[in-house]
Design a protein around this motif. Sequence first.
Motif, PDB file in Angstrom:
ATOM      1  N   GLN A   1      51.921  39.912  49.988  1.00 21.60           N
ATOM      2  CA  GLN A   1      50.778  40.762  49.647  1.00 21.60           C
ATOM      3  C   GLN A   1      51.112  41.633  48.440  1.00 21.60           C
ATOM      4  O   GLN A   1      50.315  41.766  47.514  1.00 21.60           O
ATOM      5  N   GLU A   2      52.306  42.180  48.449  1.00 23.09           N
ATOM      6  CA  GLU A   2      52.744  43.017  47.330  1.00 23.09           C
ATOM      7  C   GLU A   2      52.798  42.207  46.028  1.00 23.09           C
ATOM      8  O   GLU A   2      52.357  42.679  44.974  1.00 23.09           O
ATOM      9  N   PHE A   3      53.316  40.987  46.099  1.00 22.14           N
ATOM     10  CA  PHE A   3      53.388  40.130  44.908  1.00 22.14           C
ATOM     11  C   PHE A   3      51.992  39.806  44.380  1.00 22.14           C
ATOM     12  O   PHE A   3      51.759  39.827  43.171  1.00 22.14           O
ATOM     13  N   LEU A   4      51.076  39.481  45.278  1.00 23.99           N
ATOM     14  CA  LEU A   4      49.710  39.161  44.866  1.00 23.99           C
ATOM     15  C   LEU A   4      49.076  40.349  44.158  1.00 23.99           C
ATOM     16  O   LEU A   4      48.442  40.197  43.111  1.00 23.99           O
ATOM     17  N   GLU A   5      49.261  41.537  44.721  1.00 25.52           N
ATOM     18  CA  GLU A   5      48.680  42.745  44.147  1.00 25.52           C
ATOM     19  C   GLU A   5      49.373  43.168  42.853  1.00 25.52           C
ATOM     20  O   GLU A   5      48.770  43.834  42.013  1.00 25.52           O
ATOM     21  N   ALA A   6      50.639  42.770  42.698  1.00 23.45           N
ATOM     22  CA  ALA A   6      51.401  43.139  41.499  1.00 23.45           C
ATOM     23  C   ALA A   6      51.102  42.223  40.312  1.00 23.45           C
ATOM     24  O   ALA A   6      51.673  42.407  39.239  1.00 23.45           O
TER      25      ALA A   6
END
Length: 149
Positions: A36-41
Motif C-alpha cells: 500500500q505504501e509503495f502504491l501511494e509513493a
Amino acid sequence: MALDAPAPDPPELEGDPDEYDDVTVQGTDYHRDDLQEFLEAGAWEEAFETWAAETELTRDAFDIAVDLGMFDRFDFFWDDFADRVGYHAPGLPENWRERNIHPELNSWETVSAINASLAELGAEASRLLKAEYVDWEAEYDAPDDLPDF
C-alpha cells in the motif's frame, strides 16, 4: 493508441487472496502495508502511466470503469511461494446486461476490453512493484526432493 486520462487514486488493499477464484496464494504474510505504501509513493501512478501509453482501452470505456469504481477494487499481495507480487484485477460479470450496471455499457466488445485492460494494468503494477519496490526475499524453501523439470 494511448489513453489520455488521469491516474485514479491507488486502491486500498483489503481483499482476501484466498477468496479469489483466479489466484492461488501460499503463505500468510501478504505485506499489505508495504505494498500500500509503495502504491501511494508512486508505483500506482507509474504503472498506470506505462499502461495508459500502451492500452487500447477507449476513453469512454475507461470512464465506465471509473464510474463503476473498478480501479478501487484492485488488490495486490505478496505471494511468498511464487516470490512475486500477486494481483487481483476487478472484472465485469457475465450477466452485465441483465444487471444494467451502467447506462453506457452496451456491448460485449466494451466489456471484454475493460476486463482485459484491467488485467493488463494489474500485471504492469505487479511487475513494477516486484522490480522496483519490493526489497524482501521469499522465505519459502522448496523441499530437496522435488523432481527436476
